[in-house]
Design an enzyme around this catalytic site. Structure first.
Site, PDB file in Angstrom:
ATOM      1  N   ASP A 159      -9.983  -1.038 -16.802  1.00  0.00           N
ATOM      2  CA  ASP A 159      -9.329  -2.130 -16.080  1.00  0.00           C
ATOM      3  C   ASP A 159      -9.420  -3.388 -16.948  1.00  0.00           C
ATOM      4  OD1 ASP A 159      -8.871  -2.628 -12.675  1.00  0.00           O
ATOM      5  OD2 ASP A 159      -8.838  -4.318 -14.078  1.00  0.00           O
ATOM      6  N   SER A 172       1.034  -6.160  -9.138  1.00  0.00           N
ATOM      7  CA  SER A 172       1.440  -5.523  -7.879  1.00  0.00           C
ATOM      8  C   SER A 172       2.043  -6.456  -6.824  1.00  0.00           C
ATOM      9  CB  SER A 172       0.225  -4.808  -7.273  1.00  0.00           C
ATOM     10  OG  SER A 172      -0.732  -5.765  -6.858  1.00  0.00           O
ATOM     11  N   THR A 223       5.448   3.112  -5.803  1.00  0.00           N
ATOM     12  CA  THR A 223       5.712   2.453  -4.520  1.00  0.00           C
ATOM     13  C   THR A 223       7.042   2.900  -3.915  1.00  0.00           C
ATOM     14  OG1 THR A 223       6.315   0.280  -3.616  1.00  0.00           O
ATOM     15  CG2 THR A 223       6.631   0.537  -5.936  1.00  0.00           C
ATOM     16  N   ASP A 224       7.153   2.755  -2.602  1.00  0.00           N
ATOM     17  CA  ASP A 224       8.437   3.064  -1.944  1.00  0.00           C
ATOM     18  C   ASP A 224       9.474   1.959  -2.210  1.00  0.00           C
ATOM     19  OD1 ASP A 224       7.351   1.022  -0.363  1.00  0.00           O
ATOM     20  OD2 ASP A 224       7.673   2.056   1.546  1.00  0.00           O
ATOM     21  N   GLU A 225       9.024   0.818  -2.784  1.00  0.00           N
ATOM     22  CA  GLU A 225       9.954  -0.301  -2.993  1.00  0.00           C
ATOM     23  C   GLU A 225      11.015   0.029  -4.040  1.00  0.00           C
ATOM     24  OE1 GLU A 225       8.079  -4.174  -3.056  1.00  0.00           O
ATOM     25  OE2 GLU A 225       6.411  -3.441  -1.842  1.00  0.00           O
ATOM     26  N   TYR A 245       9.226  -6.868  -9.422  1.00  0.00           N
ATOM     27  CA  TYR A 245       8.130  -5.892  -9.255  1.00  0.00           C
ATOM     28  C   TYR A 245       8.688  -4.482  -9.074  1.00  0.00           C
ATOM     29  CZ  TYR A 245       4.744  -3.029  -6.696  1.00  0.00           C
ATOM     30  OH  TYR A 245       3.953  -1.979  -6.276  1.00  0.00           O
ATOM     31  N   SER A 251      10.320  -3.057 -12.098  1.00  0.00           N
ATOM     32  CA  SER A 251       9.390  -2.610 -13.155  1.00  0.00           C
ATOM     33  C   SER A 251       8.736  -1.283 -12.765  1.00  0.00           C
ATOM     34  CB  SER A 251       8.334  -3.685 -13.442  1.00  0.00           C
ATOM     35  OG  SER A 251       7.446  -3.822 -12.351  1.00  0.00           O
ATOM     36  N   LYS A 252       8.426  -1.114 -11.475  1.00  0.00           N
ATOM     37  CA  LYS A 252       7.841   0.170 -11.041  1.00  0.00           C
ATOM     38  C   LYS A 252       8.883   1.286 -11.143  1.00  0.00           C
ATOM     39  CE  LYS A 252       4.222   0.877  -9.601  1.00  0.00           C
ATOM     40  NZ  LYS A 252       2.897   1.148 -10.238  1.00  0.00           N
ATOM     41  N   PRO A 291       1.687 -18.239   7.388  1.00  0.00           N
ATOM     42  CA  PRO A 291       3.066 -18.367   6.902  1.00  0.00           C
ATOM     43  C   PRO A 291       3.879 -17.094   7.108  1.00  0.00           C
ATOM     44  CG  PRO A 291       1.541 -18.093   5.055  1.00  0.00           C
ATOM     45  CD  PRO A 291       0.712 -18.068   6.300  1.00  0.00           C
ATOM     46  N   ARG A 305       7.729  -3.243   7.432  1.00  0.00           N
ATOM     47  CA  ARG A 305       6.993  -2.468   6.434  1.00  0.00           C
ATOM     48  C   ARG A 305       6.321  -1.298   7.152  1.00  0.00           C
ATOM     49  NH1 ARG A 305       9.930  -5.186   3.952  1.00  0.00           N
ATOM     50  NH2 ARG A 305       9.541  -6.558   2.189  1.00  0.00           N
ATOM     51  N   ASN A 331       6.808  -7.833  10.507  1.00  0.00           N
ATOM     52  CA  ASN A 331       5.704  -8.699  10.072  1.00  0.00           C
ATOM     53  C   ASN A 331       5.130  -9.518  11.232  1.00  0.00           C
ATOM     54  OD1 ASN A 331       6.105  -7.783   7.465  1.00  0.00           O
ATOM     55  ND2 ASN A 331       7.490  -9.464   6.947  1.00  0.00           N
ATOM     56  N   GLY A 353      15.524 -12.691  -2.129  1.00  0.00           N
ATOM     57  CA  GLY A 353      15.849 -11.257  -2.229  1.00  0.00           C
ATOM     58  C   GLY A 353      14.984 -10.368  -1.351  1.00  0.00           C
TER      59      GLY A 353
HETATM   60  P1  NAD Z   1      -4.030  -4.565  -7.378  1.00  0.00           P
HETATM   61  O1  NAD Z   1      -3.188  -5.686  -7.862  1.00  0.00           O
HETATM   62  O2  NAD Z   1      -5.009  -4.789  -6.277  1.00  0.00           O
HETATM   63  O3  NAD Z   1      -4.864  -3.948  -8.604  1.00  0.00           O
HETATM   64  C1  NAD Z   1      -4.313  -3.765  -9.868  1.00  0.00           C
HETATM   65  C2  NAD Z   1      -5.452  -3.493 -10.851  1.00  0.00           C
HETATM   66  O4  NAD Z   1      -4.872  -3.249 -12.141  1.00  0.00           O
HETATM   67  C3  NAD Z   1      -6.415  -4.677 -11.003  1.00  0.00           C
HETATM   68  O5  NAD Z   1      -7.743  -4.215 -10.996  1.00  0.00           O
HETATM   69  C4  NAD Z   1      -6.054  -5.265 -12.348  1.00  0.00           C
HETATM   70  O6  NAD Z   1      -7.140  -5.891 -13.015  1.00  0.00           O
HETATM   71  C5  NAD Z   1      -5.578  -4.020 -13.099  1.00  0.00           C
HETATM   72  N1  NAD Z   1      -4.668  -4.340 -14.206  1.00  0.00           N
HETATM   73  C6  NAD Z   1      -3.589  -5.168 -14.169  1.00  0.00           C
HETATM   74  N2  NAD Z   1      -3.020  -5.234 -15.388  1.00  0.00           N
HETATM   75  C7  NAD Z   1      -3.743  -4.415 -16.188  1.00  0.00           C
HETATM   76  C8  NAD Z   1      -3.653  -4.048 -17.562  1.00  0.00           C
HETATM   77  N3  NAD Z   1      -2.689  -4.563 -18.352  1.00  0.00           N
HETATM   78  N4  NAD Z   1      -4.548  -3.176 -18.062  1.00  0.00           N
HETATM   79  C9  NAD Z   1      -5.527  -2.665 -17.270  1.00  0.00           C
HETATM   80  N5  NAD Z   1      -5.682  -2.996 -15.987  1.00  0.00           N
HETATM   81  C10 NAD Z   1      -4.796  -3.867 -15.449  1.00  0.00           C
HETATM   82  O7  NAD Z   1      -3.000  -3.420  -7.003  1.00  0.00           O
HETATM   83  P2  NAD Z   1      -3.077  -2.313  -5.851  1.00  0.00           P
HETATM   84  O8  NAD Z   1      -2.524  -2.882  -4.602  1.00  0.00           O
HETATM   85  O9  NAD Z   1      -4.426  -1.688  -5.845  1.00  0.00           O
HETATM   86  O10 NAD Z   1      -2.004  -1.272  -6.407  1.00  0.00           O
HETATM   87  C11 NAD Z   1      -2.401  -0.225  -7.295  1.00  0.00           C
HETATM   88  C12 NAD Z   1      -1.176   0.603  -7.650  1.00  0.00           C
HETATM   89  O11 NAD Z   1      -0.595   1.143  -6.472  1.00  0.00           O
HETATM   90  C13 NAD Z   1      -0.056  -0.189  -8.351  1.00  0.00           C
HETATM   91  O12 NAD Z   1       0.490   0.622  -9.353  1.00  0.00           O
HETATM   92  C14 NAD Z   1       0.945  -0.458  -7.243  1.00  0.00           C
HETATM   93  O13 NAD Z   1       2.242  -0.573  -7.763  1.00  0.00           O
HETATM   94  C15 NAD Z   1       0.778   0.790  -6.392  1.00  0.00           C
HETATM   95  N6  NAD Z   1       1.095   0.642  -4.957  1.00  0.00           N
HETATM   96  C16 NAD Z   1       0.531  -0.377  -4.221  1.00  0.00           C
HETATM   97  C17 NAD Z   1       0.806  -0.467  -2.861  1.00  0.00           C
HETATM   98  C18 NAD Z   1       0.172  -1.537  -2.007  1.00  0.00           C
HETATM   99  O14 NAD Z   1       0.508  -1.654  -0.817  1.00  0.00           O
HETATM  100  N7  NAD Z   1      -0.769  -2.316  -2.503  1.00  0.00           N
HETATM  101  C19 NAD Z   1       1.673   0.470  -2.256  1.00  0.00           C
HETATM  102  C20 NAD Z   1       2.235   1.489  -3.041  1.00  0.00           C
HETATM  103  C21 NAD Z   1       1.924   1.566  -4.394  1.00  0.00           C
HETATM  104  P1  TYD Z   2       3.361  -8.169   0.961  1.00  0.00           P
HETATM  105  O1  TYD Z   2       2.009  -7.918   1.551  1.00  0.00           O
HETATM  106  O2  TYD Z   2       3.502  -9.172  -0.139  1.00  0.00           O
HETATM  107  O3  TYD Z   2       3.920  -6.735   0.508  1.00  0.00           O
HETATM  108  P2  TYD Z   2       5.404  -6.321  -0.010  1.00  0.00           P
HETATM  109  O4  TYD Z   2       6.212  -7.524  -0.239  1.00  0.00           O
HETATM  110  O5  TYD Z   2       5.105  -5.606  -1.287  1.00  0.00           O
HETATM  111  O6  TYD Z   2       5.965  -5.422   1.044  1.00  0.00           O
HETATM  112  O7  TYD Z   2       4.345  -8.607   2.129  1.00  0.00           O
HETATM  113  C1  TYD Z   2       4.537  -7.797   3.269  1.00  0.00           C
HETATM  114  C2  TYD Z   2       5.578  -8.449   4.138  1.00  0.00           C
HETATM  115  O8  TYD Z   2       5.070  -9.688   4.652  1.00  0.00           O
HETATM  116  C3  TYD Z   2       6.850  -8.823   3.377  1.00  0.00           C
HETATM  117  O9  TYD Z   2       7.969  -8.597   4.232  1.00  0.00           O
HETATM  118  C4  TYD Z   2       6.687 -10.306   3.095  1.00  0.00           C
HETATM  119  C5  TYD Z   2       5.883 -10.800   4.288  1.00  0.00           C
HETATM  120  N1  TYD Z   2       4.985 -11.952   4.029  1.00  0.00           N
HETATM  121  C6  TYD Z   2       5.011 -13.074   4.839  1.00  0.00           C
HETATM  122  O10 TYD Z   2       5.825 -13.156   5.805  1.00  0.00           O
HETATM  123  N2  TYD Z   2       4.152 -14.094   4.580  1.00  0.00           N
HETATM  124  C7  TYD Z   2       3.258 -14.060   3.555  1.00  0.00           C
HETATM  125  O11 TYD Z   2       2.512 -15.053   3.342  1.00  0.00           O
HETATM  126  C8  TYD Z   2       3.217 -12.885   2.726  1.00  0.00           C
HETATM  127  C9  TYD Z   2       2.254 -12.784   1.578  1.00  0.00           C
HETATM  128  C10 TYD Z   2       4.085 -11.850   3.009  1.00  0.00           C
END
Ligand code: NAD
Ligand code: TYD
Length: 357
Positions: free
Chosen positions: A35, A87, A135-137, A161, A164-165, A216, A225, A260, A298
């Protein structure tokens, strides 16, 4: 003993996954966590496993080809579980470049290093597997209530985001198709649970509610979501890697779609219910905190996963009901006030000011 290379294990899902894996496999596995410790990476998340003999942490950037290939040279890696990424959608709107760098180029480095280490004259060493966590996004936004994302849904990402995924998924797919590289891709819906950084909706709302700060809501608050408890995701990843068909993509989702604004009401009600009457914070825990703010650029309207394939082929389905998962999550944040204080000091204040001023 099987050796796992986990990337991004100090983040939210990665740290939950590592803890899940040690609870399940105890001393039968070795986990190497690499990491870069960006703002989202926090070694405090892993303090319960840090002293295990079968756990190794290496601070490295996944874009650093030399560092990553040295790790593959030193250890005989059996499994890669690739979480490391930028992320957060809002950050990708402000600064897309690092998303392409880490999510696309970093994934390419991981693939190339694994490929070089595992390649034989006629394919790859038996038993080696790479899982790309996505991700599903990538599927874009659903407009109608009866539509769902399937593995066959065309990619249509909208934010930097998700673009890129989607790109990283395509690179992984190209290695599967071109080289028969032993990989799987999982596309999961929104996760929630312990150790989530409070830039994401659920921990941000929990933290602000406890502090009596405004909540907010972007736009009309009716974006949907599909929320999944993070431990269920960790279990799904392990099951896909053990039971999935190499080369396949699996969608992972919670069957738990909520607007939300519903999530925010549930959090307020649950915190109100869980705080004792003598707790001074209870007085300000109410819906007056809700504040509608400018919409995200967007902003995708609705995400909803059909996790039919993973259920039929692998036998995974979500286990944690939202009412239970959100209570567990809020309880965790109640019990980890210091964690929240640490991650919200310093840079977070600056981020919050800029994002929500
Ligand atoms: P997060 O942002 O909490 O953690 C990301 C981790 O990656 C951090 O520990 C960071 O230090 C590390 N990192 C970032 N850039 C790096 C680099 N260049 N080299 C090495 N380490 C690096 O993210 P998360 O929410 O735990 O998501 C993890 C994965 O799951 C991501 O690939 C994300 O796209 C995917 N994902 C997340 C969600 C969600 O709801 N959070 C849902 C579906 C998929
Ligand atoms: P988020 O947790 O950023 O996940 P993602 O955008 O990847 O789905 O946001 C979840 C939902 O909540 C999204 O529709 C944006 C909304 N949101 C708010 O309304 N207020 C906030 O402060 C944040 C961070 C998100």
């Amino acid at each position: 003993m099987r050796t796992y290379l986990v990337t991004g294990g100090a983040g939210f899902i990665g740290s939950n996954y590592i803890q899940y894996m040690f609870q399940k496999y105890h001393n039968d596995i070795h986990i190497i966590n690499i990491d870069a410790l960006t703002y989202a990476g926090n070694l405090e998340n892993l303090k319960d496993v840090a002293n295990r003999e079968n756990y190794t942490f290496i601070k490295a950037d996944i874009c650093d080809r030399e560092a990553i290939s040295a790790i593959f040279a030193k250890y005989d890696i059996d499994r890669v579980v690739h979480f490391a990424a930028e992320s957060h959608v809002d950050r990708s709107i402000k600064n897309p470049e690092v998303f392409v760098q880490t999510n696309v180029l970093g994934t390419l480095v991981m693939l190339n290093c694994a490929k070089a280490a595992w390649e034989t004259e006629d394919g790859f060493q038996a038993g080696k597997k790479f899982l790309h966590v996505s991700t599903d996004e990538v599927y874009g936004s659903l407009e109608k209530e009866d539509e769902y994302f399937y593995e066959t849904t065309p990619y249509d990402p909208h934010s930097p985001y998700s673009a890129s995924k989607a790109s990283s998924d395509m690179i992984v797919k190209s290695y599967i198709d071109t080289f028969k590289f032993p990989a799987n891709i999982t596309n999961c819906s929104n996760n929630y649970g312990p150790y989530q950084f409070p830039e994401k909706l659920i921990p941000l709302i929990i933290n602000n509610t406890l502090q009596g700060k405004k909540l907010p809501v972007y736009g009309d608050g009716k974006n949907v979501r599909d929320w999944l408890y993070v431990e269920d995701h960790a279990k799904a990843i392990d099951m896909v890697q053990e039971l999935g068909t190499i080369g396949q993509t699996y969608n992972i989702g919670g069957h738990n779609e909520k607007q939300n604004i519903e999530i925010i009401h549930i959090i307020i009600d649950t915190i109100h219910d869980m705080l004792s009457d003598s707790d001074p914070r209870k007085a300000h825990v109410n819906t007056d905190l809700i504040t509608y703010v400018a919409d995200r650029k967007g902003h995708d309207r609705r995400y909803a996963i059909a996790p039919d394939k993973i259920k039929a082929e692998i036998g995974w389905q979500p286990e944690t009901m939202f009412a239970e998962g959100i209570r567990k999550t809020i309880k965790w944040y109640f019990e980890h006030e210091d964690w929240m204080k640490n991650v919200t000091s310093g840079d977070y204040q600056k981020y919050y000011e800029e994002m929500y001023r």
